[in-house]
Design an enzyme around this catalytic site. Structure first.
Site, mmCIF file in Angstrom:
data_model
loop_
_atom_site.group_PDB
_atom_site.id
_atom_site.type_symbol
_atom_site.label_atom_id
_atom_site.label_comp_id
_atom_site.label_asym_id
_atom_site.label_seq_id
_atom_site.Cartn_x
_atom_site.Cartn_y
_atom_site.Cartn_z
ATOM 1 N N SER A 49 -11.306 -1.041 -0.003
ATOM 2 C CA SER A 49 -9.953 -1.015 0.569
ATOM 3 C C SER A 49 -9.962 -1.350 2.052
ATOM 4 C CB SER A 49 -9.330 0.372 0.407
ATOM 5 O OG SER A 49 -8.895 0.589 -0.903
ATOM 6 N N ASN A 58 -14.290 0.316 -6.008
ATOM 7 C CA ASN A 58 -15.342 1.219 -5.517
ATOM 8 C C ASN A 58 -16.079 1.893 -6.670
ATOM 9 O OD1 ASN A 58 -14.255 0.642 -2.990
ATOM 10 N ND2 ASN A 58 -12.976 2.476 -2.992
ATOM 11 N N HIS A 87 -3.674 5.872 3.850
ATOM 12 C CA HIS A 87 -4.382 4.668 3.404
ATOM 13 C C HIS A 87 -3.699 3.383 3.877
ATOM 14 C CE1 HIS A 87 -5.896 1.815 0.261
ATOM 15 N NE2 HIS A 87 -6.982 2.563 0.288
ATOM 16 N N ASP A 135 0.844 -1.193 0.000
ATOM 17 C CA ASP A 135 0.000 0.000 0.000
ATOM 18 C C ASP A 135 0.884 1.250 0.000
ATOM 19 O OD1 ASP A 135 -2.262 1.874 0.864
ATOM 20 O OD2 ASP A 135 -3.282 -0.055 0.930
#
Lengths: 81, 438
Positions: B378, B304, B209, B176
């Site tokens: 996520s 998404n 994130h 990530d």
């Protein structure tokens, strides 16, 4: 004028996993600037002229040549990420 | 903690039995070393499948025998009463269970089913057109999960709160934007961090994130402040920074991160990232398959790109749409599909495989904020990654076997399978992964 550079991921077939360096050398000779040889995955990444794709695909042991995808997350303050 | 609503099981007709007993023996390292003492139960005429050609016991031999042993299954069918069979329980080879042999029937055809289906269809259509409640759908929805002082709604929903497993000894890679390496909630944990972003040496997270996803997958059992939000509290944390602080990255760095995680024996690789392309991307398919073969399961966000409130269902992007990558959809606290959560593609591999909490998820955020509550597939993905670590610890399974275990153990939902796959992944509870004695 040469073709602009593109970023590629080259997937090597099961029969050539033990000879990744040989495949990487052949890719270099076909015009690819190899950045990474990923031994656990059998994938080689790097840059090459965009029109070099057919000659990279012709290298023995290569099963797929794909332009790299780009991933982009929303900014940190987004509600949905 | 929200208690699940009480469900009254339907009353079932009594099963027909034959009078014989089905005995299940515990696994033995070598069954020949631990013979069953049939004489203790007064049983002779034992037919063993190993004594017949190609292991097939003829029907006549089965009828005549006092006991028929299916050695490969560790199961015997015994012509004896339950009391007689109970004598076997004291024998050297442990008995797991004794059950009456059931009589099975071909399921009956019901010629009236078509007519009833037609009637129900018409009733449903009429009800929908005039806006009346549809029969059978008047059941009030179960109460929504809620964050409490003890745990987030997601940690409760996946039953991590009651699991005795912590992911101890299992390596979990989170690929990530990196991690806030000084975050107080992860102080004292084993963290290995590497950057695969060109020109960036540190895996420090300048976005947030990656820190959020790491907290969900591997956060502590009892955080120093606030509710529990993490699943695998004792897993080894492997941080591959494959996305820049601006949140972007390409195949080169992402594949390098996967390669690093596989080479280092990470049983689970969590990837809350994706590109909105509707075709499987060959390098990720190859990487997913070779990772599985080496004992690493890649878990990725479905995406998404849905807008369900406006009729948009989206599609599963890459890398989650590769057959060899486990795709995760997002659920809200009522366990319905999140409005943004992508739907399965028709193409092979484009399925949503499982679902997990992904709406209003509280987890770690770079200091000084410490925590943040956000939504997305996520956020669902690291729930599944943490749960995979718990199952890996509980069962020792890896790769394809671990994948099968997760889908098998997930809670089926009434949502369409194109949105949630096998349903909500659950944590292993006490006794999971071992064959228990009855």
């Amino acid at each position: 004028m040469g073709s602009p550079l593109a970023r590629f991921s080259v997937t090597v077939d099961d029969g050539h996993l033990a000879e990744l360096e040989t495949v990487a050398s052949a890719l270099r000779e076909s015009g690819m600037e190899v950045e990474r040889v990923l031994g656990a995955l059998g994938v080689i990444t790097g840059q090459a002229p965009a029109d070099a794709r057919p000659s990279l695909l012709a290298v023995p042991g290569v099963t797929s040549v794909d332009e790299q995808l780009r991933v982009a997350l929303p900014p940190p303050d987004s509600a949905v990420q | 903690m929200i208690e699940p609503p009480a469900i009254r099981p339907p009353r079932l007709p009594a099963a027909q039995t034959t009078g014989r007993q089905v005995v299940v023996f515990a696994d033995a390292a070598d069954a020949a070393d631990e013979p069953v003492d049939w004489s203790a139960a007064g049983i002779s005429d034992v037919a063993d499948s190993r004594d017949f050609t190609s292991g097939r016991v003829p029907a006549q031999a089965m009828r005549d025998a006092g006991a028929t042993v299916f050695a490969r299954l560790g199961i015997a069918v015994v012509s004896a009463g339950p009391d007689q069979v109970a004598a076997l329980r004291g024998a050297r080879r442990p008995v797991l269970s004794v059950s009456p042999e059931l009589v099975h029937h071909v399921l009956p055809e019901d010629p009236s089913a078509y007519v009833r289906g037609y009637r129900d269809g018409v009733t449903d259509l009429a009800a929908r057109l005039v806006g009346a409640p549809v029969p059978g759908e008047e059941v009030p929805p179960p109460p929504a999960f809620e964050d409490t002082a003890a745990a987030t709604w997601g940690i409760q929903a996946v039953q991590a709160t009651t699991s005795p497993f912590t992911g101890r000894g299992v390596r979990v890679a989170v690929l990530d934007t990196g991690l806030d390496l000084q975050h107080p909630d992860l102080a004292g944990r084993t963290v290995t961090a590497e950057s695969f972003v060109t020109g960036v040496d540190s895996a420090q997270d300048g976005h947030g994130h990656g820190t959020h996803c790491t907290g969900t997958a591997c956060g502590p059992r009892v955080p120093p402040a606030g509710p529990r939000y993490g699943v695998a509290s004792e897993a080894e944390i492997w941080i591959g920074k494959v996305l820049s602080d601006a949140g972007s990255g390409d195949d080169g760095g992402i594949l390098a991160g996967i390669d690093w995680a596989v080479a280092n024996g990470c049983a689970v690789i969590s990837m809350s990232l994706g590109a909105d392309v509707a075709e499987a991307h060959p390098p990720y398919s190859a990487a997913g398959r070779r990772a599985l073969e080496q004992g690493s399961l890649i878990v990725a966000a479905a995406g998404n790109n849905a807008d369900r409130e406006n009729g948009g269902y989206g599609f599963v992007g890459a890398p989650a749409n590769s057959v060899e990558v486990l795709a995760v959809g997002a659920l809200d606290p009522r366990l319905t599909t999140a409005w943004f959560s992508a739907r399965s593609l028709a193409a092979p591999g484009g399925e949503v495989d499982v679902a997990a909490p992904g709406v209003d998820v509280l987890s770690t955020w770079p200091m000084p904020d410490r925590y943040n509550t956000i939504s997305g597939t996520s956020m669902a993905t690291p729930h599944v990654a943490g749960l995979a670590a718990l199952w890996a610890e509980a069962t020792g399974r890896r790769g394809y076997e671990l994948w099968a275990t997760l889908t098998q153990a997930s809670r089926r939902l009434t949502e369409p399978s194109v949105d949630v796959g096998s349903g909500l992944v659950l944590a292993p509870q006490e006794g999971a992964g071992s064959v228990r004695r009855a």
